[in-house]
Design a protein around this motif. Structure first.
Motif, PDB file in Angstrom:
ATOM      1  N   SER A  57       0.856  -1.180   0.000  1.00 22.55           N
ATOM      2  CA  SER A  57       0.000   0.000   0.000  1.00 22.55           C
ATOM      3  C   SER A  57       0.896   1.236   0.000  1.00 22.55           C
ATOM      4  O   SER A  57       2.082   1.148   0.346  1.00 22.55           O
ATOM      5  N   PRO A  58       0.361   2.393  -0.374  1.00 22.55           N
ATOM      6  CA  PRO A  58       1.194   3.611  -0.390  1.00 22.55           C
ATOM      7  C   PRO A  58       1.828   3.935   0.969  1.00 22.55           C
ATOM      8  O   PRO A  58       2.915   4.488   1.026  1.00 22.55           O
ATOM      9  N   GLU A  59       1.172   3.561   2.063  1.00 18.19           N
ATOM     10  CA  GLU A  59       1.716   3.843   3.392  1.00 18.19           C
ATOM     11  C   GLU A  59       2.941   2.991   3.709  1.00 18.19           C
ATOM     12  O   GLU A  59       3.708   3.318   4.612  1.00 18.19           O
ATOM     13  N   GLU A  60       3.132   1.899   2.991  1.00 19.83           N
ATOM     14  CA  GLU A  60       4.247   0.994   3.249  1.00 19.83           C
ATOM     15  C   GLU A  60       5.462   1.296   2.358  1.00 19.83           C
ATOM     16  O   GLU A  60       6.435   0.559   2.379  1.00 19.83           O
ATOM     17  N   ILE A  61       5.385   2.369   1.589  1.00 14.90           N
ATOM     18  CA  ILE A  61       6.441   2.725   0.642  1.00 14.90           C
ATOM     19  C   ILE A  61       6.992   4.098   1.009  1.00 14.90           C
ATOM     20  O   ILE A  61       6.232   5.022   1.310  1.00 14.90           O
ATOM     21  N   ALA A  62       8.302   4.241   0.972  1.00 15.22           N
ATOM     22  CA  ALA A  62       8.963   5.525   1.230  1.00 15.22           C
ATOM     23  C   ALA A  62       9.836   5.878   0.024  1.00 15.22           C
ATOM     24  O   ALA A  62      10.612   5.041  -0.450  1.00 15.22           O
ATOM     25  N   ILE A  63       9.715   7.110  -0.444  1.00 22.40           N
ATOM     26  CA  ILE A  63      10.512   7.606  -1.572  1.00 22.40           C
ATOM     27  C   ILE A  63      11.361   8.755  -1.055  1.00 22.40           C
ATOM     28  O   ILE A  63      10.836   9.700  -0.470  1.00 22.40           O
ATOM     29  N   THR A  64      12.671   8.678  -1.293  1.00 19.08           N
ATOM     30  CA  THR A  64      13.593   9.715  -0.838  1.00 19.08           C
ATOM     31  C   THR A  64      14.501  10.128  -1.987  1.00 19.08           C
ATOM     32  O   THR A  64      15.074   9.271  -2.660  1.00 19.08           O
ATOM     33  N   ALA A  65      14.626  11.432  -2.222  1.00 21.22           N
ATOM     34  CA  ALA A  65      15.554  11.967  -3.219  1.00 21.22           C
ATOM     35  C   ALA A  65      16.606  12.765  -2.470  1.00 21.22           C
ATOM     36  O   ALA A  65      16.282  13.700  -1.739  1.00 21.22           O
ATOM     37  N   GLU A  66      17.877  12.376  -2.662  1.00 25.52           N
ATOM     38  CA  GLU A  66      18.955  13.047  -1.947  1.00 25.52           C
ATOM     39  C   GLU A  66      20.224  13.004  -2.784  1.00 25.52           C
ATOM     40  O   GLU A  66      20.717  11.916  -3.107  1.00 25.52           O
ATOM     41  N   VAL A  72      13.807   4.129  -3.248  1.00 29.96           N
ATOM     42  CA  VAL A  72      12.445   3.663  -2.997  1.00 29.96           C
ATOM     43  C   VAL A  72      12.564   2.466  -2.057  1.00 29.96           C
ATOM     44  O   VAL A  72      13.259   1.497  -2.366  1.00 29.96           O
ATOM     45  N   GLU A  73      11.893   2.559  -0.902  1.00 27.79           N
ATOM     46  CA  GLU A  73      11.937   1.494   0.087  1.00 27.79           C
ATOM     47  C   GLU A  73      10.523   1.036   0.413  1.00 27.79           C
ATOM     48  O   GLU A  73       9.601   1.848   0.441  1.00 27.79           O
ATOM     49  N   PRO A  93      10.774  -7.019   2.429  1.00 28.95           N
ATOM     50  CA  PRO A  93      11.191  -5.611   2.345  1.00 28.95           C
ATOM     51  C   PRO A  93      12.185  -5.437   1.203  1.00 28.95           C
ATOM     52  O   PRO A  93      12.907  -6.354   0.830  1.00 28.95           O
ATOM     53  N   PHE A  94      12.211  -4.234   0.639  1.00 28.10           N
ATOM     54  CA  PHE A  94      13.128  -3.958  -0.458  1.00 28.10           C
ATOM     55  C   PHE A  94      13.648  -2.538  -0.357  1.00 28.10           C
ATOM     56  O   PHE A  94      13.062  -1.688   0.317  1.00 28.10           O
ATOM     57  N   LYS A  95      14.760  -2.319  -1.041  1.00 30.15           N
ATOM     58  CA  LYS A  95      15.348  -0.982  -1.169  1.00 30.15           C
ATOM     59  C   LYS A  95      15.960  -0.904  -2.557  1.00 30.15           C
ATOM     60  O   LYS A  95      16.894  -1.631  -2.879  1.00 30.15           O
ATOM     61  N   ARG A  96      15.431  -0.042  -3.394  1.00 31.28           N
ATOM     62  CA  ARG A  96      15.902   0.113  -4.777  1.00 31.28           C
ATOM     63  C   ARG A  96      16.421   1.544  -4.923  1.00 31.28           C
ATOM     64  O   ARG A  96      15.731   2.494  -4.562  1.00 31.28           O
ATOM     65  N   GLN A  97      17.640   1.677  -5.435  1.00 31.94           N
ATOM     66  CA  GLN A  97      18.233   3.003  -5.619  1.00 31.94           C
ATOM     67  C   GLN A  97      18.479   3.263  -7.097  1.00 31.94           C
ATOM     68  O   GLN A  97      18.891   2.364  -7.833  1.00 31.94           O
ATOM     69  N   PHE A  98      18.227   4.503  -7.505  1.00 33.71           N
ATOM     70  CA  PHE A  98      18.460   4.960  -8.868  1.00 33.71           C
ATOM     71  C   PHE A  98      19.389   6.154  -8.808  1.00 33.71           C
ATOM     72  O   PHE A  98      19.131   7.108  -8.062  1.00 33.71           O
ATOM     73  N   ASN A  99      20.460   6.125  -9.577  1.00 29.19           N
ATOM     74  CA  ASN A  99      21.364   7.268  -9.663  1.00 29.19           C
ATOM     75  C   ASN A  99      20.807   8.232 -10.694  1.00 29.19           C
ATOM     76  O   ASN A  99      20.515   7.836 -11.825  1.00 29.19           O
ATOM     77  N   LEU A 100      20.669   9.484 -10.304  1.00 30.68           N
ATOM     78  CA  LEU A 100      20.113  10.511 -11.179  1.00 30.68           C
ATOM     79  C   LEU A 100      21.219  11.407 -11.709  1.00 30.68           C
ATOM     80  O   LEU A 100      22.181  11.705 -11.000  1.00 30.68           O
TER      81      LEU A 100
END
Length: 150
Positions: A57-66, A72-73, A93-100
Motif C-alpha cells: 500500500s502507499p503507506e508501506e512505501i517511502a521515496i527519498t531523493a537526496e 524507494v523502500e 522488504p526492499f530498497k531500490r536506488q536509482f542514480n540521477l
C-alpha cells in the motif's frame, strides 16, 4: 564476471570521477531483480520510473531523493496472520536506488493498481545552458612609437 580497467580513462578525463565510480559499483553489485521496474523517456527531459509493487500500500512505501540518488523502500506491516499454503506474492522488504544525472528532479509520485510511478524532469539552470559568445573586433596593436605620441 567481466571487469574493466578504467585507468586509461582516468588519465585522459577530468571531472568524471563520479561516472567511473558508478560504473565500477554496478559491476560489483549483484543485481537483485525485486521489485521489477521500467524506466521510460516520456519527452526529451521527462522520464518515468514504474515499479510493480503488488501487495504493498502507499503507506508501506517511502521515496527519498537526496544528492542525485532516488531511493524507494518498502516494508510490509506485520499484521497479516494468514497461514499460507503457497505465497507467490512477495512481501519482503526492499530498497531500490536509482542514480540521477545532474539537474534531474523528482516531480510527482503516484500509486495506482499496484504500480508506483515516479515522474522525473531534468531542469538545467539558465547559467548552465549553452550560450553564444559574441566575438568583438580586434584593434590594431600599437607600436612603441604610437604609445609615446599618445
Amino acid at each position: 564476471m567481466r571487469t574493466y580497467d578504467f585507468a586509461p580513462l582516468w588519465r585522459s578525463t577530468i571531472g568524471f570521477d563520479r561516472l567511473f565510480d558508478m560504473l565500477d559499483e554496478t559491476q560489483r553489485v549483484s543485481e537483485d531483480n525485486y521489485p521489477p521496474y521500467n524506466i521510460a523517456r516520456i519527452a526529451e527531459d521527462h522520464y518515468q520510473i514504474s515499479l510493480a509493487l503488488a501487495g504493498f500500500s502507499p503507506e508501506e512505501i517511502a521515496i527519498t531523493a537526496e544528492q542525485n540518488v532516488l531511493t524507494v523502500e518498502g516494508r510490509k506491516a506485520d499484521k497479516d496472520q494468514h497461514e499460507y499454503l503457497y505465497q507467490g506474492i512477495s512481501a519482503r522488504p526492499f530498497k531500490r536506488q536509482f542514480n540521477l544525472a545532474d539537474y534531474v528532479q523528482v516531480k510527482t509520485a503516484s500509486f495506482d493498481n499496484g504500480l508506483l510511478r515516479i515522474e522525473l524532469v531534468r531542469e538545467v539552470p539558465e547559467a548552465m545552458k549553452p550560450r553564444r559568445i559574441a566575438i568583438g573586433g580586434v584593434a590594431a596593436p600599437q607600436t612603441i612609437d604610437q604609445k609615446k605620441a599618445a
